[in-house]
Write a protein that holds these residues in place. Structure first.
Motif, PDB file in Angstrom:
ATOM      1  N   CYS A 170      33.384  47.772  42.974  1.00 20.91           N
ATOM      2  CA  CYS A 170      31.944  47.545  43.104  1.00 20.91           C
ATOM      3  C   CYS A 170      31.405  46.502  42.130  1.00 20.91           C
ATOM      4  O   CYS A 170      30.411  45.841  42.429  1.00 20.91           O
ATOM      5  CB  CYS A 170      31.184  48.861  42.903  1.00 20.91           C
ATOM      6  SG  CYS A 170      31.505  50.102  44.166  1.00 20.91           S
ATOM      7  N   ALA A 171      32.021  46.378  40.976  1.00 22.85           N
ATOM      8  CA  ALA A 171      31.539  45.427  39.976  1.00 22.85           C
ATOM      9  C   ALA A 171      32.102  44.037  40.253  1.00 22.85           C
ATOM     10  O   ALA A 171      33.045  43.850  41.025  1.00 22.85           O
ATOM     11  CB  ALA A 171      31.930  45.889  38.578  1.00 22.85           C
ATOM     12  N   SER A 172      31.501  43.057  39.610  1.00 19.97           N
ATOM     13  CA  SER A 172      31.971  41.681  39.655  1.00 19.97           C
ATOM     14  C   SER A 172      32.248  41.279  38.211  1.00 19.97           C
ATOM     15  O   SER A 172      31.337  41.220  37.392  1.00 19.97           O
ATOM     16  CB  SER A 172      30.886  40.787  40.271  1.00 19.97           C
ATOM     17  OG  SER A 172      31.302  39.453  40.325  1.00 19.97           O
ATOM     18  N   LEU A 213      42.498  42.344  36.060  1.00 21.37           N
ATOM     19  CA  LEU A 213      41.197  41.747  35.743  1.00 21.37           C
ATOM     20  C   LEU A 213      41.249  40.879  34.496  1.00 21.37           C
ATOM     21  O   LEU A 213      40.405  39.987  34.316  1.00 21.37           O
ATOM     22  CB  LEU A 213      40.150  42.852  35.575  1.00 21.37           C
ATOM     23  CG  LEU A 213      39.797  43.625  36.840  1.00 21.37           C
ATOM     24  CD1 LEU A 213      38.934  44.832  36.509  1.00 21.37           C
ATOM     25  CD2 LEU A 213      39.109  42.724  37.862  1.00 21.37           C
ATOM     26  N   ARG A 214      42.256  41.108  33.641  1.00 23.85           N
ATOM     27  CA  ARG A 214      42.348  40.363  32.385  1.00 23.85           C
ATOM     28  C   ARG A 214      43.426  39.282  32.399  1.00 23.85           C
ATOM     29  O   ARG A 214      43.625  38.599  31.396  1.00 23.85           O
ATOM     30  CB  ARG A 214      42.600  41.321  31.226  1.00 23.85           C
ATOM     31  CG  ARG A 214      41.457  42.275  30.951  1.00 23.85           C
ATOM     32  CD  ARG A 214      41.573  42.898  29.587  1.00 23.85           C
ATOM     33  NE  ARG A 214      41.480  41.881  28.533  1.00 23.85           N
ATOM     34  CZ  ARG A 214      41.764  42.115  27.243  1.00 23.85           C
ATOM     35  NH1 ARG A 214      42.165  43.313  26.867  1.00 23.85           N
ATOM     36  NH2 ARG A 214      41.660  41.150  26.348  1.00 23.85           N
ATOM     37  N   VAL A 219      47.205  32.454  36.244  1.00 28.05           N
ATOM     38  CA  VAL A 219      48.162  33.471  36.713  1.00 28.05           C
ATOM     39  C   VAL A 219      47.528  34.300  37.825  1.00 28.05           C
ATOM     40  O   VAL A 219      48.188  34.629  38.830  1.00 28.05           O
ATOM     41  CB  VAL A 219      48.595  34.375  35.550  1.00 28.05           C
ATOM     42  CG1 VAL A 219      49.524  35.486  36.039  1.00 28.05           C
ATOM     43  CG2 VAL A 219      49.287  33.564  34.467  1.00 28.05           C
ATOM     44  N   ALA A 220      46.261  34.657  37.661  1.00 31.82           N
ATOM     45  CA  ALA A 220      45.575  35.456  38.679  1.00 31.82           C
ATOM     46  C   ALA A 220      45.539  34.729  40.018  1.00 31.82           C
ATOM     47  O   ALA A 220      45.718  35.354  41.080  1.00 31.82           O
ATOM     48  CB  ALA A 220      44.155  35.774  38.217  1.00 31.82           C
ATOM     49  N   ARG A 285      37.044  39.337  40.528  1.00 30.84           N
ATOM     50  CA  ARG A 285      36.920  38.442  39.382  1.00 30.84           C
ATOM     51  C   ARG A 285      35.997  37.273  39.733  1.00 30.84           C
ATOM     52  O   ARG A 285      36.222  36.573  40.722  1.00 30.84           O
ATOM     53  CB  ARG A 285      38.297  37.887  38.982  1.00 30.84           C
ATOM     54  CG  ARG A 285      39.270  38.937  38.481  1.00 30.84           C
ATOM     55  CD  ARG A 285      40.630  38.311  38.228  1.00 30.84           C
ATOM     56  NE  ARG A 285      40.556  37.143  37.350  1.00 30.84           N
ATOM     57  CZ  ARG A 285      41.310  36.962  36.272  1.00 30.84           C
ATOM     58  NH1 ARG A 285      42.201  37.885  35.921  1.00 30.84           N
ATOM     59  NH2 ARG A 285      41.196  35.876  35.552  1.00 30.84           N
ATOM     60  N   ARG A 286      35.014  37.035  38.896  1.00 33.82           N
ATOM     61  CA  ARG A 286      34.103  35.921  39.142  1.00 33.82           C
ATOM     62  C   ARG A 286      34.810  34.572  39.017  1.00 33.82           C
ATOM     63  O   ARG A 286      34.462  33.618  39.732  1.00 33.82           O
ATOM     64  CB  ARG A 286      32.927  35.972  38.186  1.00 33.82           C
ATOM     65  CG  ARG A 286      31.851  36.987  38.603  1.00 33.82           C
ATOM     66  CD  ARG A 286      30.674  36.937  37.664  1.00 33.82           C
ATOM     67  NE  ARG A 286      29.656  37.871  38.100  1.00 33.82           N
ATOM     68  CZ  ARG A 286      28.545  37.541  38.774  1.00 33.82           C
ATOM     69  NH1 ARG A 286      28.348  36.278  39.099  1.00 33.82           N
ATOM     70  NH2 ARG A 286      27.673  38.456  39.134  1.00 33.82           N
ATOM     71  N   ASP A 287      35.792  34.473  38.142  1.00 32.92           N
ATOM     72  CA  ASP A 287      36.449  33.195  37.933  1.00 32.92           C
ATOM     73  C   ASP A 287      37.407  32.833  39.066  1.00 32.92           C
ATOM     74  O   ASP A 287      37.979  31.747  39.094  1.00 32.92           O
ATOM     75  CB  ASP A 287      37.183  33.135  36.588  1.00 32.92           C
ATOM     76  CG  ASP A 287      38.235  34.226  36.439  1.00 32.92           C
ATOM     77  OD1 ASP A 287      38.549  34.903  37.446  1.00 32.92           O
ATOM     78  OD2 ASP A 287      38.758  34.407  35.318  1.00 32.92           O
TER      79      ASP A 287
END
Length: 292
Positions: A170-172, A213-214, A219-220, A285-287
Motif C-alpha cells: 500500500c505504501a510508496s 525495498l533497500r 540492482v533493483a 519503490r518510487r525510484d
C-alpha cells in the motif's frame, strides 16, 4: 484471563490424549480388543489442541491489527514511507529521531515509527499471554511439539502477512521510507525474538520485502527486469499449453530467465517470496518509477 482458561483446557486435552495413547498401547487387556483402541478419541483431542492453540495465536494478531489502525492508515503510510524530506545520516533517518529504549526489557530497542510503538506493546503483551496460556500444555511429556512455539510461530507468520498486505503493498517507498520500514520490521522481530529462536525465519517474507525495498536502485532494476522476464515466460508457456514453438531457442531463453532470477535470489537472500511477489514489492519503490 480468558486465554489462560482456554489454555488450561488445551493442557487437559493434551494430557488426556497422551494418557489414552499410552493406555491403549500398553494395557494387555485393552490390546486384546484391538490395536489403537483409543486412536479416534486421541485424534479428536489433538484437533481440539491445534484449534484452540491457533485461536489463542489469532487473538494476539487481531489485537495487534486493531491497535495498528493508524499505523496502517494511508496518510501515515504516505508521510512516513513516501517522503524524502531529509538526507539520511549515519545511525539516524535524517530527522534526528532518538532511539526509544524498551524500558520494559522484553523486546528489542523500539527504534521504530512512533505510530508503531503502541502496537508493539500490544504485540508483546499478546505474546506474553500466549506463553502464560499455553505453558501448562507444554508440561505434558508426550513428545509432541510445543504449543507455545506453535502459537508464536503462527502469530509471526500472520504478522508478516499483515505487514506485507497493509504496508508493503500500500505504501510508496522512498530511500528514507525503506530505511524506516526496515527498522519497523527489526523492532517486530525483536518482540518475537524474546519468545522464539530464529524469529526471522517466521517473519521471512516481510524481511525479504525490506531487503528488496533497500536494494541499490541499479540492482533493483536488474532484479525487476529478471522477474518480469520470468513471469512473461511463465505466462507464455501457460498460454500455449506448455509447448514452446521454435525449438530450443525459447527453452534456452526460459532457462536463462530462471537462472538469472535464481542468482539474484541467492545474492540477496530472497527465497520465500514468489516471482510475482518480488515484482509487486519492487513496484512500490518510487525510484523505480512504479510506486508513485
Amino acid at each position: 484471563r480468558g486465554a489462560v482458561h482456554v489454555g488450561n483446557c488445551v493442557a487437559v486435552a493434551r494430557r488426556i490424549a497422551s494418557a489414552l495413547r499410552e493406555r491403549g498401547e500398553s494395557d494387555a487387556g485393552l490390546l486384546a480388543l484391538g490395536p489403537d483402541l483409543f486412536r479416534d478419541q486421541a485424534v479428536c483431542l489433538d484437533a481440539f489442541v491445534d484449534e484452540w492453540t491457533g485461536k489463542i495465536a489469532d487473538t494476539c494478531v487481531d489485537a495487534f491489527n486493531r491497535s495498528a489502525a493508524m499505523y496502517f492508515g494511508g496518510v501515515h503510510l504516505m508521510e512516513r514511507f513516501g517522503k524524502d524530506r531529509d538526507k539520511l545520516t549515519p545511525g539516524g533517518d535524517g530527522e534526528g529521531e532518538a532511539k526509544k529504549q524498551d524500558s520494559r526489557g522484553d523486546g528489542a530497542d523500539a527504534d521504530a515509527s512512533p505510530l508503531l510503538l503502541n502496537p508493539l506493546g500490544v504485540l508483546r503483551d499478546g505474546l506474553n499471554v500466549i506463553r502464560a496460556a499455553l505453558v501448562a500444555a507444554d508440561g505434558t511429556n508426550d513428545g509432541a511439539t510445543s504449543c507455545v512455539q506453535a502459537a508464536t510461530r503462527r502469530a509471526a507468520a500472520a504478522v508478516s502477512k499483515l505487514l506485507i498486505a497493509e504496508v508493503v503493498y500500500c505504501a510508496s517507498f522512498t530511500e528514507l521510507g525503506a530505511v524506516r520500514f526496515q527498522r519497523d520490521v527489526d523492532a517486530i522481530a525483536g518482540a518475537f525474538g524474546v519468545h522464539m529462536r530464529r524469529a526471522g525465519n517466521y517473519l521471512g517474507p516481510v524481511r525479504e520485502c525490506a531487503v528488496l525495498l533497500r536494494l541499490d536502485v541499479s540492482v533493483a532494476r536488474v532484479f525487476a527486469a529478471a522477474v518480469d522476464a520470468s513471469l512473461s515466460r511463465q505466462a507464455s508457456n501457460s498460454n500455449d499449453g506448455g509447448f514452446k514453438g521454435g525449438g530450443g531457442t525459447n527453452t534456452n531463453a526460459g532457462g536463462d530467465d530462471a537462472r538469472a532470477v535464481e542468482r539474484l535470489r541467492e545474492d540477496h537472500g530472497v527465497h520465500r517470496l514468489t516471482d510475482a511477489q518480488i515484482a509487486r514489492v519492487l513496484s512500490r519503490r518510487r525510484d523505480m518509477g512504479r510506486g508513485g
